[in-house]
Design an enzyme around this catalytic site. Structure first.
Site, PDB file in Angstrom:
ATOM      1  N   ARG A 181       3.749  -0.330  -4.915  1.00  0.00           N
ATOM      2  CA  ARG A 181       3.471  -0.879  -3.583  1.00  0.00           C
ATOM      3  C   ARG A 181       2.128  -1.607  -3.519  1.00  0.00           C
ATOM      4  NH1 ARG A 181       6.856   1.264   0.233  1.00  0.00           N
ATOM      5  NH2 ARG A 181       5.397   0.654   1.870  1.00  0.00           N
TER       6      ARG A 181
ATOM      7  N   GLU B  86       6.996 -14.651 -11.791  1.00  0.00           N
ATOM      8  CA  GLU B  86       6.303 -13.460 -11.291  1.00  0.00           C
ATOM      9  C   GLU B  86       5.877 -12.507 -12.407  1.00  0.00           C
ATOM     10  OE1 GLU B  86       8.349 -10.980  -8.375  1.00  0.00           O
ATOM     11  OE2 GLU B  86      10.241 -11.422  -9.307  1.00  0.00           O
TER      12      GLU B  86
ATOM     13  N   TRP C 273      -2.870  -2.609  -1.739  1.00  0.00           N
ATOM     14  CA  TRP C 273      -2.628  -4.036  -1.943  1.00  0.00           C
ATOM     15  C   TRP C 273      -3.535  -4.725  -0.923  1.00  0.00           C
ATOM     16  CZ3 TRP C 273      -0.890  -8.405   0.697  1.00  0.00           C
ATOM     17  CH2 TRP C 273      -0.539  -9.498  -0.113  1.00  0.00           C
TER      18      TRP C 273
ATOM     19  N   LYS D 239      11.845 -15.165 -11.218  1.00  0.00           N
ATOM     20  CA  LYS D 239      11.690 -14.018 -12.119  1.00  0.00           C
ATOM     21  C   LYS D 239      10.675 -14.342 -13.199  1.00  0.00           C
ATOM     22  CE  LYS D 239      13.076 -11.702 -10.556  1.00  0.00           C
ATOM     23  NZ  LYS D 239      13.509 -11.069  -9.381  1.00  0.00           N
TER      24      LYS D 239
ATOM     25  N   CYS E  11       0.851  -1.184   0.000  1.00  0.00           N
ATOM     26  CA  CYS E  11       0.000   0.000   0.000  1.00  0.00           C
ATOM     27  C   CYS E  11       0.893   1.242   0.000  1.00  0.00           C
ATOM     28  CB  CYS E  11      -0.943   0.094   1.185  1.00  0.00           C
ATOM     29  SG  CYS E  11      -2.087  -1.281   1.288  1.00  0.00           S
TER      30      CYS E  11
ATOM     31  N   LYS F 171       5.592  -4.417  -4.265  1.00  0.00           N
ATOM     32  CA  LYS F 171       7.055  -4.329  -4.168  1.00  0.00           C
ATOM     33  C   LYS F 171       7.549  -4.538  -2.745  1.00  0.00           C
ATOM     34  CE  LYS F 171      11.108  -3.164  -5.860  1.00  0.00           C
ATOM     35  NZ  LYS F 171      11.706  -4.220  -6.680  1.00  0.00           N
TER      36      LYS F 171
ATOM     37  N   ASN G 120      -1.729   1.895   5.949  1.00  0.00           N
ATOM     38  CA  ASN G 120      -0.894   0.801   5.436  1.00  0.00           C
ATOM     39  C   ASN G 120      -0.524  -0.059   6.636  1.00  0.00           C
ATOM     40  OD1 ASN G 120       1.034  -0.819   4.228  1.00  0.00           O
ATOM     41  ND2 ASN G 120       2.612   0.760   4.193  1.00  0.00           N
ATOM     42  N   GLY G 121      -0.862  -1.355   6.580  1.00  0.00           N
ATOM     43  CA  GLY G 121      -0.582  -2.240   7.711  1.00  0.00           C
ATOM     44  C   GLY G 121      -1.805  -3.107   7.992  1.00  0.00           C
TER      45      GLY G 121
ATOM     46  N   HIS H 158      13.449 -37.686  -9.437  1.00  0.00           N
ATOM     47  CA  HIS H 158      12.824 -38.244  -8.234  1.00  0.00           C
ATOM     48  C   HIS H 158      11.373 -37.802  -8.108  1.00  0.00           C
ATOM     49  CE1 HIS H 158      16.579 -39.996  -6.923  1.00  0.00           C
ATOM     50  NE2 HIS H 158      17.158 -38.869  -7.307  1.00  0.00           N
TER      51      HIS H 158
ATOM     52  N   GLU I 244      16.445 -18.136  -8.533  1.00  0.00           N
ATOM     53  CA  GLU I 244      16.140 -16.743  -8.854  1.00  0.00           C
ATOM     54  C   GLU I 244      15.553 -16.636 -10.270  1.00  0.00           C
ATOM     55  OE1 GLU I 244      15.538 -14.053  -7.670  1.00  0.00           O
ATOM     56  OE2 GLU I 244      15.981 -12.525  -9.155  1.00  0.00           O
TER      57      GLU I 244
HETATM   58  O1  M6R Z   1      12.502  -5.534  -0.131  1.00  0.00           O
HETATM   59  P1  M6R Z   1      13.025  -6.930   0.003  1.00  0.00           P
HETATM   60  O2  M6R Z   1      14.285  -7.154  -0.730  1.00  0.00           O
HETATM   61  O3  M6R Z   1      13.133  -7.376   1.437  1.00  0.00           O
HETATM   62  O4  M6R Z   1      11.920  -7.834  -0.683  1.00  0.00           O
HETATM   63  C1  M6R Z   1      12.004  -9.233  -0.648  1.00  0.00           C
HETATM   64  C2  M6R Z   1      11.055  -9.862  -1.646  1.00  0.00           C
HETATM   65  O5  M6R Z   1       9.741  -9.476  -1.386  1.00  0.00           O
HETATM   66  C3  M6R Z   1      11.411  -9.484  -3.097  1.00  0.00           C
HETATM   67  O6  M6R Z   1      12.720  -9.811  -3.417  1.00  0.00           O
HETATM   68  C4  M6R Z   1      10.453 -10.219  -4.078  1.00  0.00           C
HETATM   69  O7  M6R Z   1      10.691 -11.589  -4.044  1.00  0.00           O
HETATM   70  C5  M6R Z   1      10.609  -9.650  -5.491  1.00  0.00           C
HETATM   71  N1  M6R Z   1       9.314  -9.412  -6.072  1.00  0.00           N
HETATM   72  C6  M6R Z   1      11.289 -10.583  -6.419  1.00  0.00           C
HETATM   73  O8  M6R Z   1      11.430 -10.057  -7.695  1.00  0.00           O
END
Ligand code: M6R
Length: 588
Positions: free
Chosen positions: A27, A468, A74, A465, A2, A583, A100-101, A484, A461
């Site tokens: 956000r 997402e 969000w 990527k 948010c 984010k 936010n929270g 397996h 990773e």
């Molecule tokens: O702000 P942070 O690095 O702590 O965030 C961690 C994850 O939320 C962040 O890396 C998330 O996995 C990304 N969307 C990946 O691209």
């Protein structure tokens, strides 16, 4: 999660708030809304979906007001909808708030409310009604007395229709800053929202309150005692948060990585590291998502260079795995935002038990940065795309440099880093080819990323990527583990990407690729060597320059970033704001 913006000043609040919300859309983008005080009457406008929908609602409306609050959501409590969108109002409409929270005890508060008409499913609306019931003519005091009844996390920003020159706010567990400029004072969840107007920022700490008017920012402690606090000047400007001619932030940020590496190498070689790693016999790398995968690379460096027992865990599980923490434990934290709720909770738990916390953080002044015993800033600059790219690279690079200093190998590493910068440009040159491959494979049903050793960490990773931004089912497996169980999923519409940067393991991984090829999979290899065996099995090969040890993690990750980006573009998806994501994940 948010984004909040509030403004009181000398120019039209609508412009400042809409501009700020667009900068904070990363956000959360389930809905957006704005409330303005116009001649002692509060007008609220909301729309489900992205900011462009709210802009559509506001179009053509002459909203003459110098004070207002806004929100981009969000969703946690209640589906994305107009009615669940913030700002939320009290029954009378006198009080309006953005939040936010999560208010954990909102159902208890709801039971005691006098208000008859509760329109949304949100925890936030309950607080708006409670504030109205507690209102005594002093908005800040009313907020404090309401907060005393609330349990949970919040950045909570409040306006009252009769108090048309001030906004009050409270913070616990969710970030909030106040930018001060000639045009007025701007409250925001994150710095990019205010950079058009100012780089002078007040940061609120947990438990604090603020009263903001057009001329003044007053910060108070938890007992409403005025605190003297100076603003800080952040080293960022509006341009660093613009697309700069690129179609999306994600691709801009991928291309920025060479510059980020250069900046890190030039700065970090001069910085002193205070943590004495030899004092610790247990080291935990703790983080979430991409930051966790960067932590895995850090772990592999320490595994090779210390006698300590080194672990890497996702922050959301760490606390429940009964980690054995004491004064000889070092917690190494990686986080772009420095606000991730689970990571922050891990930091607090580890500190309580006596561990030292060393963190690698991008956002200067963020909560984790402030609460760590030592913070190494990763200097990636603002990362706007939800999918993290340059933040990962910056975390890996700062860890390589920091740890090498701890082990007295800084000079070698700085020389190697310089070579890396040159190699990095070569990797970016393959973008055209990667784009072709993305178009070729855009209709596959699923993808697997395979690797052994450090390449398995890279595979994790890469798989994250791709999933997402493309919504494809995309999983990472240790190359030898597929047979397996998961091999049952392989068919002729499955793409298997083999990542190979360690020549000692080429042959074994190539054998595993043969196993999937024999079952119809399409095989793409990412490798840092010309190798006949790979040509025999792979439908396509992406070559990357060879590098030393963990530097391979920086280079070999780039093709996967480009592949995910161009697949998402080919599938015509919203690259920078993928569905369901935010984010900065500030709820557990
Ligand atoms: O702000 P942070 O690095 O702590 O965030 C961690 C994850 O939320 C962040 O890396 C998330 O996995 C990304 N969307 C990946 O691209």
């Amino acid at each position: 999660m948010c984004g909040i913006v509030g403004f009181v000043g000398n120019v039209k609040a609508k412009e400042v708030i809409v501009h700020g919300l667009k900068k904070l859309e990363y956000r959360g983008y389930d809905s957006a809304g704005i409330a303005l005080n116009i001649d002692n009457d509060i007008k609220v406008y909301k729309a489900k979906g992205k900011m462009e929908n709210l802009e559509g609602v506001l179009e053509g409306k002459e909203l003459d007001s110098n004070i207002g609050i806004g929100h981009t959501r969000w969703a946690t409590h209640g589906e994305p909808s107009d009615v669940n969108a913030h700002p939320h109002s009290s029954e009378s409409g006198d009080i309006v708030i953005v939040h936010n929270g999560i208010i954990e005890n909102y159902l208890d508060i709801k039971k005691g409310l006098k208000a008859k008409k509760i329109v949304s499913e949100t925890d936030t609306e309950i607080v708006a009604h409670k504030l109205n019931e507690n209102y005594n003519g002093d908005l800040l005091d009313t907020l404090k007395r309401t907060i005393d009844e609330v349990r949970g996390t919040y950045a909570l920003v409040v306006m009252h229709k009769e108090v048309k020159d001030e906004i009050v706010l409270a913070k616990k567990g969710s970030p909030i800053i106040i930018g001060t400029s000639e045009e007025g004072n701007i409250i925001a969840s994150d710095i990019p929202a205010v950079l058009k107007y100012t780089n002078k920022i007040y940061i609120l700490e947990d438990g604090e309150y603020a009263r903001v008017t057009k001329d003044e920012v007053q910060i108070f402690d938890k007992k409403l005692k005025l605190i003297k606090r100076d603003y800080i000047e952040v080293d960022m400007d509006e341009k660093t948060a613009e697309k700069d001619g690129f179609d999306h932030f994600m691709i801009k940020e991928i291309h920025e990585q060479a510059k980020v590496i250069e900046k890190i190498v030039n700065t970090k070689k001069l910085e002193k590291v205070k943590t004495n790693i030899k004092r610790y016999n247990k080291i935990y790398f703790v983080a979430c998502g991409t930051a966790h995968y960067a932590g895995l690379i850090g772990k592999s460096i320490l595994d090779r260079n210390t006698n300590a027992a080194v672990f890497a865990e996702v922050a959301s599980e760490f606390r429940y795995n009964e980690p054995k923490i004491d004064r000889k434990t070092l917690l190494v934290v990686t986080s772009q935002s420095g606000e991730t709720a689970d990571t922050l909770a891990a930091v607090r738990m580890a500190k309580e038990k006596g561990a030292r916390v060393l963190s690698f953080i991008n956002v200067v002044g963020s909560t984790i940065a402030r609460e760590s015993d030592e913070v190494i800033y990763t200097m990636a600059g603002p990362e706007i795309a939800v999918a993290s790219t340059k933040a990962y690279t910056s975390q890996v690079m700062t860890m390589i440099l920091t740890f090498s200093k701890m082990f007295g190998k800084a000079v070698d590493v700085v020389n190697e880093s310089k070579e890396l910068m040159m190699k990095f440009d070569n990797v970016l040159d393959i973008e055209g080819y990667v784009k072709q491959l993305s178009n070729k494979y855009k209709d596959v049903d699923r993808a697997f990323f395979l690797g052994r050793g450090m390449d398995y960490n890279l595979a994790k990773e890469a798989a994250l990527k791709l999933k997402e931004v493309t919504y494809l089912s995309s999983e990472a497996y240790p190359a030898g583990e597929l047979k397996h169980g998961p091999i049952a999923l392989i068919d002729d519409n499955t793409l298997v990407v083999g990542i190979m940067t360690d020549e000692r393991l080429y042959e074994k991984t190539i054998s595993n690729l043969k196993e999937v090829k024999a079952r119809g999979a399409k095989v793409l290899a990412i490798i840092n060597d010309r190798n006949d065996l790979v040509l025999d099995v792979a439908d396509d090969v992406i070559y990357i320059p060879k590098s030393q040890g963990e530097f391979n993690a920086v280079l070999a990750n780039v093709p996967s970033q480009l592949f995910a980006y161009h697949m998402a573009v080919a599938k015509e998806l919203d690259v920078d704001m993928p569905r369901n994501l935010a984010k900065s994940v500030t709820v557990e």
